[in-house]
Design an enzyme around this catalytic site. Structure first.
Site, PDB file in Angstrom:
ATOM      1  N   ALA A  11       0.813  -1.214   0.000  1.00 46.13           N
ATOM      2  CA  ALA A  11       0.000   0.000   0.000  1.00 46.13           C
ATOM      3  C   ALA A  11       0.846   1.264   0.000  1.00 46.13           C
ATOM      4  O   ALA A  11       0.384   2.313  -0.460  1.00 46.13           O
ATOM      5  CB  ALA A  11      -0.916  -0.009   1.217  1.00 46.13           C
ATOM      6  N   SER A  13       4.559   1.108  -0.694  1.00 49.17           N
ATOM      7  CA  SER A  13       5.768   0.963  -1.501  1.00 49.17           C
ATOM      8  C   SER A  13       5.672  -0.294  -2.343  1.00 49.17           C
ATOM      9  O   SER A  13       4.890  -1.205  -2.052  1.00 49.17           O
ATOM     10  CB  SER A  13       7.026   0.901  -0.618  1.00 49.17           C
ATOM     11  OG  SER A  13       7.036  -0.284   0.156  1.00 49.17           O
ATOM     12  N   GLY A  14       6.482  -0.313  -3.397  1.00 48.46           N
ATOM     13  CA  GLY A  14       6.581  -1.496  -4.243  1.00 48.46           C
ATOM     14  C   GLY A  14       8.029  -1.882  -4.397  1.00 48.46           C
ATOM     15  O   GLY A  14       8.934  -1.062  -4.206  1.00 48.46           O
ATOM     16  N   ASP A 247      -1.354  -9.811  -1.198  1.00 48.52           N
ATOM     17  CA  ASP A 247      -0.046  -9.809  -0.543  1.00 48.52           C
ATOM     18  C   ASP A 247      -0.064 -10.542   0.797  1.00 48.52           C
ATOM     19  O   ASP A 247       0.932 -11.180   1.168  1.00 48.52           O
ATOM     20  CB  ASP A 247       0.506  -8.395  -0.396  1.00 48.52           C
ATOM     21  CG  ASP A 247      -0.469  -7.390   0.186  1.00 48.52           C
ATOM     22  OD1 ASP A 247      -1.530  -7.789   0.716  1.00 48.52           O
ATOM     23  OD2 ASP A 247      -0.176  -6.179   0.116  1.00 48.52           O
ATOM     24  N   THR A 248      -1.186 -10.506   1.507  1.00 52.35           N
ATOM     25  CA  THR A 248      -1.235 -11.244   2.777  1.00 52.35           C
ATOM     26  C   THR A 248      -1.184 -12.743   2.552  1.00 52.35           C
ATOM     27  O   THR A 248      -0.576 -13.476   3.337  1.00 52.35           O
ATOM     28  CB  THR A 248      -2.497 -10.874   3.568  1.00 52.35           C
ATOM     29  OG1 THR A 248      -2.567  -9.457   3.701  1.00 52.35           O
ATOM     30  CG2 THR A 248      -2.487 -11.508   4.942  1.00 52.35           C
ATOM     31  N   THR A 269       1.232  -1.244   6.214  1.00 51.44           N
ATOM     32  CA  THR A 269       0.232  -0.182   6.286  1.00 51.44           C
ATOM     33  C   THR A 269      -1.044  -0.691   6.952  1.00 51.44           C
ATOM     34  O   THR A 269      -1.679   0.005   7.737  1.00 51.44           O
ATOM     35  CB  THR A 269      -0.063   0.346   4.875  1.00 51.44           C
ATOM     36  OG1 THR A 269       1.142   0.891   4.326  1.00 51.44           O
ATOM     37  CG2 THR A 269      -1.136   1.415   4.901  1.00 51.44           C
ATOM     38  N   ASN A 306      -9.009  -7.401   9.716  1.00 57.14           N
ATOM     39  CA  ASN A 306      -8.189  -6.266   9.297  1.00 57.14           C
ATOM     40  C   ASN A 306      -8.094  -5.269  10.440  1.00 57.14           C
ATOM     41  O   ASN A 306      -9.119  -4.829  10.966  1.00 57.14           O
ATOM     42  CB  ASN A 306      -8.813  -5.563   8.085  1.00 57.14           C
ATOM     43  CG  ASN A 306      -8.545  -6.280   6.789  1.00 57.14           C
ATOM     44  OD1 ASN A 306      -8.728  -7.485   6.688  1.00 57.14           O
ATOM     45  ND2 ASN A 306      -8.114  -5.533   5.791  1.00 57.14           N
ATOM     46  N   GLY A 416       6.825  -5.341   7.266  1.00 55.67           N
ATOM     47  CA  GLY A 416       7.605  -4.189   7.704  1.00 55.67           C
ATOM     48  C   GLY A 416       7.511  -3.914   9.187  1.00 55.67           C
ATOM     49  O   GLY A 416       8.460  -3.405   9.796  1.00 55.67           O
TER      50      GLY A 416
END
Length: 486
Positions: A11, A13-14, A247-248, A269, A306, A416
């Site tokens: 969300a 960064s890539g 992604d999760t 994020t 979430n 992260g």
């Protein structure tokens, strides 16, 4: 050794990463091998345009191509055999019949879905909707976005909807499809089958033909377009592989658990907090607790809630940066660790924290509503946010165990947030369980692991893939009691 390319878009960064993996006897000198190297990183986020929030899909595509070009120039690039794409969930692009993108995709934080869910519940009660799609209530789920979309002109001329990772995959390969883990987040899929449900699609007011066929993680989708190969210099024969494109889902693949008695927190994020199950939980209590049943790799169920995640902290830091210049995050966290315990704790999932923009005043107002002294200095604000987040994580873990009957002995915090030692320590205290932090790049690792298994570099179950992660990474263990009790 074969090389696999992970395109991992979060969300905020890539990154494009090179990975390789091997089990005993598969050619590695050490017998067991898992490696990951970043070749390109770039920022990502919602783009405000005339009061609306958009996803810069074309800008992301440009960065993906730049990353793939870096792969081609890398000394190991010639050994690349596959690429996989994962991103966040629920957002999509609309295509015309000729495959061209219609408009700029809207971002899930855009307010166009405000109040939409209530109109849906008038047609299908929320409890019934939960029994059909298994999803917690989030106001930006794709089904609500589509109803809001129907107020404008694009749906009337759209031929196909592709979720963001599938859109990028289409631009890479020419193949249109929907990967199952991300499809399960849309509210349009049957929770039991993972495939599109006619009644839910009708509820969204779109034709069934708008949605592409669903495929499972590990599916080899085909070679890359000639123009992509020419633009990037990648070797011919490179294959696009469907990974856990949410992604999760990819992050959970790389949780270094020893057995099934674990909870996970995929923390960036957003914070996705839950357990892994064989079957969905669709009880009235689960509905009331706002838990979601999303599909994982190998048909597992990611039973989770979430939580707002590090978004609130990110927005606070951005606000201070705008007013005062660049912030030293490490120094902020160190100062927050020195703030005495017992300060205010807020509901970090309060909807007031969802929109982007100045956040510090929102945190202070929420703290004041608890009757506590609002945090004033930046260190106090950071401590308030992190303690609130840790307690939200702990509630979600406890609820996941209670509602599923799935006991846990440890909490794995990946992503992260694993770098944030204070958050990990606070979470261990709040949960009353050990927190194992890392790997930080769990999503990219999970992406690579699924590719490597599809290519034949790896074999076996998710448990065997996780054993490889455990044997080749060094997570940090945080025990309860490292922060004074509140």
């Amino acid at each position: 050794m074969s090389v696999h390319v992970a395109v991992d878009l979060g969300a905020s960064s890539g990154r494009v990463m090179l990975g390789s993996a091997a089990q005993a006897g598969s050619g590695s000198s050490s017998g067991r091998h898992l490696a990951l190297e970043e070749v390109h990183r770039f920022p990502n986020g919602a783009v405000p345009v005339a009061g609306r929030l958009h996803t810069d899909a074309v800008g992301l595509w440009r960065e993906v191509l730049a990353g793939l070009g870096a792969v081609a120039r890398h000394p190991r690039g010639a050994a690349a055999v596959s690429v996989g794409v994962d991103t966040w969930a629920v957002d999509y692009g609309l295509l015309a019949a000729d495959g061209s993108l219609l408009g700029t995709p809207r971002h899930y934080r855009d307010p166009r879905t405000d109040g939409v869910a209530e109109t849906v519940f008038a047609r299908m009660p929320a409890a019934e909707l939960y029994r059909r799609n298994g999803l917690q209530h989030l106001p930006f789920t794709t089904v609500y976005q589509l109803i809001a979309e129907g107020r404008g002109p694009l749906l009337g001329v759209a031929d196909r909807l592709l979720l963001i990772p599938d859109l990028l995959g289409f631009w890479l390969s020419g193949v249109q499809g929907a990967e199952a883990t991300n499809a399960s987040t849309t509210g349009l899929a049957d929770v039991r089958t993972g495939r599109w449900a006619d009644d839910l699609v009708a509820l969204a007011g779109v034709p069934a033909s708008l949605l592409p066929p669903v495929h499972d993680p590990g599916t080899v989708l085909g070679g890359l377009r000639p123009d992509v190969l020419a633009e990037t210099g990648l070797p011919a024969g490179l294959q696009l592989v469907a990974v856990g494109s949410h992604d999760t889902a990819s992050a959970v693949v790389a949780v270094p658990a020893r057995d099934e008695r674990f909870a996970y927190i995929a923390c960036g994020t957003w914070g996705l907090v839950g357990v892994e199950l064989a079957d969905p939980v669709l009880t009235a209590d689960s509905f009331a607790a706002n838990f979601t049943n999303e599909r994982g790799v190998d048909g597992r169920i990611r039973y989770l809630r979430n939580v707002m995640g590090l978004w609130v902290l990110q927005q606070c830091v951005a606000e201070w940066t705008s007013a005062e210049g660049p912030q030293d995050l490490a120094a902020l966290l160190a100062a927050a660790a020195a703030v005495p315990t017992g300060g205010p704790v807020v509901d970090i999932d309060d909807p007031r924290f969802l929109p982007p923009g100045p956040m510090v005043a929102r945190v202070r107002a929420a703290a004041a509503e608890t009757g506590a002294r609002p945090p004033q200095e930046p260190a106090e604000v950071v401590r308030c946010v992190l303690e609130s987040l840790a307690e939200a994580f702990a509630r979600a873990v406890a609820d996941a165990v209670r509602l599923s009957g799935h006991d846990v002995d440890v909490v794995h915090l990946v992503g992260g947030g694993a770098r944030n030692e204070l958050l990990c320590r606070l979470t261990a205290d709040a949960c009353g369980l050990p927190v194992v932090a890392g790997p930080v790049e769990a999503t990219a690792l999970g992406n690579v692991l699924v590719q490597a298994r599809a290519h034949g570099d790896l074999t076996g179950s998710l448990e065997e893939l996780r054993a490889l992660v455990r044997d080749t990474t060094e997570p940090v263990r945080h025990l309860p009691g490292t922060v004074l009790a509140r």
